[in-house]
Scaffold this active site. Structure first.
Site, PDB file in Angstrom:
ATOM      1  CB  SER A  74      -0.872  -0.022   1.258  1.00 56.65           C
ATOM      2  OG  SER A  74      -1.434   1.245   1.492  1.00 56.65           O
ATOM      3  CE1 TYR A  87      -3.667  -2.278   5.422  1.00 55.48           C
ATOM      4  CE2 TYR A  87      -3.256   0.089   5.427  1.00 55.48           C
ATOM      5  CZ  TYR A  87      -3.456  -1.093   4.735  1.00 55.48           C
ATOM      6  OH  TYR A  87      -3.447  -1.084   3.360  1.00 55.48           O
ATOM      7  CE  LYS A 100      -1.373  -4.517   3.361  1.00 53.96           C
ATOM      8  NZ  LYS A 100      -1.601  -5.836   2.757  1.00 53.96           N
TER       9      LYS A 100
END
Ligand code: UD1
Length: 345
Positions: A128, A153, A157
């Site tokens: 992302s 989150y 990643k």
């Protein structure tokens, strides 16, 4: 006729996964889907069957289930994996970080271990643009330094990227998505947010559909032309096609052979920005929606949302040159397709 290559698609019934399944089929690959239905619905499989003209192989299960994953490799011998299965809500990750580390990090490790055991050494990974944080300059290049993650989150990643880089027996195409929106042009598949949507487009379309009362624009006093945040919105079909380009590259680049031969100039890990290269503000998106659909959006400008970056969009030169992929669908198409999908829900 040569047999189609099996591609394991984790999270293949999700928003991006389901569109990618269609594009893989179109390109002559055979998608094998595993999905735990945590953030997707089994009806998506019926829609895929309708669109594909056959029911794809589907296994309901979790990437954390070691025995199941190992069994999948033995039964289907996938030649590559596209790993979508992960949680993606920033706020939820702050409330429940363990769930995020377990699923997004431990799940990846479980999957990699099964791949290694079965000699499968090709992966496309869903990363992302969140890894860039608040960038000093835009557009961001793949070489732009990443910033400390603003949420668990985002941390998952970044960790996943490190894990994949270190496991250089596996050739990885790491795709850093910008903001995926829109839906399949038939409106048979699209985004299915659980509960109240966090993301702009599902909140907007649900507001226009009368499910939500009003859209709040998070902050109108940013240092941008109209005061609202800027993002690089990309049509989910363009994004799905980028995965096929990445898979094609895994089967043609021979990079892993060079790495295994000890070629120091080759890296098994490649990262690409998957965006359009154009940034739009929240107000521009609302205007584009109204123009493309003829509908009016009930909105007001409210407070800033904690953790939002002001402006980020992609430099797409590397992905255009190396992967030979570029986004084709414009913002009006994204809005029209998102609205048609909402009306069909
Ligand atoms: C976030 C994550 C991204 C993740 C993506 C998918 C960050 C910084 N971003 O993207 O990594 O992949 O979600 O889940 O971690 N907005 C409103 N009103 C709303 C909702 C959103 O004004 O009701 C605005 C936001 O302030 C932002 C833009 O719309 O400027 C897009 O927001 P959103 O769709 O939530 O995506 P991101 O936060 O960019």
């Amino acid at each position: 006729m040569t047999a189609k290559r099996n591609i394991l698609v984790t999270g293949g019934l999700g928003f991006i996964g389901s569109h990618t399944v269609l594009c893989l089929n179109e390109a002559g690959y055979n998608p094998i889907i595993i999905d735990n239905l945590h953030n997707s619905k089994i009806e998506v499989l019926d829609a895929l069957e309708e669109l594909l003209g056959y029911r794809p192989v589907f296994v309901q299960g979790d990437v954390n289930d070691e025995a199941l994953i190992n069994g999948l490799f033995v039964t289907h011998s996938p030649e590559a994996v596209i790993h979508f299965a992960a949680h993606k809500a920033v706020g939820e990750s702050v409330d429940n970080p363990l769930m995020y580390y377990q699923n997004n990090v431990v799940g990846l490790i479980t999957l990699l271990a099964a791949m290694k055991a079965q000699d499968c050494s090709k992966m496309v990974f869903s990363s992302s643009c969140t890894v860039y944080g608040e960038p000093e300059t835009v557009p961001v290049k793949e070489s732009t330094p990443t910033r400390p993650a603003a949420s668990p989150y985002g941390a998952t990643k970044q960790m996943a990227e490190v894990i994949l880089k270190d496991n250089n027996w596996c050739e990885v195409q790491c795709l850093r998505y910008f903001n995926p929106v829109g839906a399949h042009p038939t409106a048979k598949i699209g985004e299915l947010p659980l509960g109240v949507p966090n993301n702009l487009i599902p909140y907007l379309t649900q507001t226009v559909a009368g499910i939500r009362e009003k859209l709040t624009v998070y902050g109108g006093d940013y240092h941008t032309a109209d005061g609202t945040c800027i993002r690089d919105y990309i049509h989910v079909m363009d994004l799905a096609e980028a995965h096929v380009a990445a898979i094609d590259r895994l089967f043609t680049s021979q990079r892993i052979q060079k790495v295994l031969e000890g070629d120091p100039s080759t890296d098994a890990f490649e990262v690409f920005n998957i965006g359009t290269g154009v940034g739009y503000s929240v107000l521009e998106v609302i205007n584009a929606f109204e123009k493309a659909t003829g509908e009016r959006v009930n909105y007001s400008v409210g407070n800033r949302r904690a953790g939002d970056v002001v402006a980020v969009w992609a430099d797409t030169e590397k992905v255009n040159q190396v992967l030979g992929w570029s986004a084709k669908r414009d913002l009006a198409t994204m809005m029209k397709d998102a609205w048609n999908w909402q009306k069909n829900c």
